[in-house]
Write a protein that holds these residues in place. Sequence first.
Motif, PDB file in Angstrom:
ATOM      1  N   GLU A   1       0.966  -0.876  -0.073  1.00 31.42           N
ATOM      2  CA  GLU A   1      -0.009   0.019  -0.034  1.00 31.42           C
ATOM      3  C   GLU A   1       0.761   1.261  -0.109  1.00 31.42           C
ATOM      4  O   GLU A   1       1.657   1.477   1.003  1.00 31.42           O
TER       5      GLU A   1
ATOM      6  N   HIS B   1       7.068  11.436  -0.296  1.00 27.77           N
ATOM      7  CA  HIS B   1       7.825  10.734   0.684  1.00 27.77           C
ATOM      8  C   HIS B   1       9.392  10.908   0.239  1.00 27.77           C
ATOM      9  O   HIS B   1       9.644  10.872  -1.060  1.00 27.77           O
TER      10      HIS B   1
ATOM     11  N   ASP C   1       1.289   5.168  -0.140  1.00 27.58           N
ATOM     12  CA  ASP C   1       0.553   6.591  -0.145  1.00 27.58           C
ATOM     13  C   ASP C   1       1.016   7.510  -1.201  1.00 27.58           C
ATOM     14  O   ASP C   1       2.121   7.991  -1.146  1.00 27.58           O
ATOM     15  N   THR C   2       0.132   7.887  -2.371  1.00 29.97           N
ATOM     16  CA  THR C   2       0.567   8.801  -3.380  1.00 29.97           C
ATOM     17  C   THR C   2      -0.153  10.138  -3.188  1.00 29.97           C
ATOM     18  O   THR C   2       0.050  11.038  -4.073  1.00 29.97           O
ATOM     19  N   THR C   3      -0.653  10.426  -2.068  1.00 28.31           N
ATOM     20  CA  THR C   3      -1.493  11.809  -1.764  1.00 28.31           C
ATOM     21  C   THR C   3      -0.270  12.695  -1.131  1.00 28.31           C
ATOM     22  O   THR C   3      -0.563  13.956  -1.211  1.00 28.31           O
ATOM     23  N   ARG C   4       0.595  12.284  -0.635  1.00 23.85           N
ATOM     24  CA  ARG C   4       1.886  13.229  -0.100  1.00 23.85           C
ATOM     25  C   ARG C   4       2.942  12.933  -0.491  1.00 23.85           C
ATOM     26  O   ARG C   4       3.525  11.604  -0.611  1.00 23.85           O
TER      27      ARG C   4
ATOM     28  N   ASP D   1       9.379   2.550   3.637  1.00 27.52           N
ATOM     29  CA  ASP D   1       8.582   3.096   2.720  1.00 27.52           C
ATOM     30  C   ASP D   1       8.191   1.576   1.747  1.00 27.52           C
ATOM     31  O   ASP D   1       8.956   0.867   1.451  1.00 27.52           O
TER      32      ASP D   1
END
Length: 270
Positions: free
Chosen positions: A11, A18, A13-16, A108
Amino acid sequence: MTGLDPNAAVEIDTTRPHPARMYDWYLGGKDNYPVDEAMGRQMLALDPRVPVMARVNRAFMHRATRWLAQNGVRQFLDVGTGIPTEPNLHQVAQQVAPDARVVYCDNDPIVLAHAAALLRSTPEGVTEYLQADVREPAGVMEGARKILDFSQPVALSLVALLHFVSDEDGAHELVDRLLSELPSGSYLMMTHATADFTPEESAAATQKLKAAGVTLALRSREEFGRFFDGLELVEPGVAVVHAWHPELGEPVPGQDDGVIPGYGAVARKA
């Protein structure tokens, strides 16, 4: 494979942004998302040398690993590994010492998705990947202990990592905790970004990243040096990153175009 389930769902997270994926973008990689590139471009607008800084950090890791392997170290624990970029640490170490054992660690999920690239060891050596967070050092060391012999020296690599951990989050305590389980003769190799040379740009970068949910804790030369309290610094001690044993690697294009705002050092645990 310790901590690595190839069938596990990843999973991401591509909204913020890294840091590992931004670092990949700086290095010209393809394992990043629009949100990472967008923030990366904002960083470039503040200082166009950011990609050079990323490559200089990578080159330090190569040189420090080479120095350590040449000086008898056969075990490495690389925390904050990042997305695989050849040559990886184990390739450098095993070129000098084919029997070197390397444990990589990152939190990550995208690094996990590419971890197979980190597991291509020489027949004589070992490489392994742990999905773990430096902020939970007990889990890191528990996993590493299954692969590494903690009765023999280990080189702890924290390259371009601790400037993402604030003092309030216990950055120094984390380093002390990791080192406390390693035996005499172990080493700490580390780089860290600083605002010493570019205070205005650094302040702006810190604010932009904070707004995107990324902590950037830039430290002075003195503050960086505190991570090595009680250790024996390898010459030349704390240095601007590309000035640490430059004879052990090739220079990074652009590294001499102004001061690269970061420090590096290697130190031995007595």
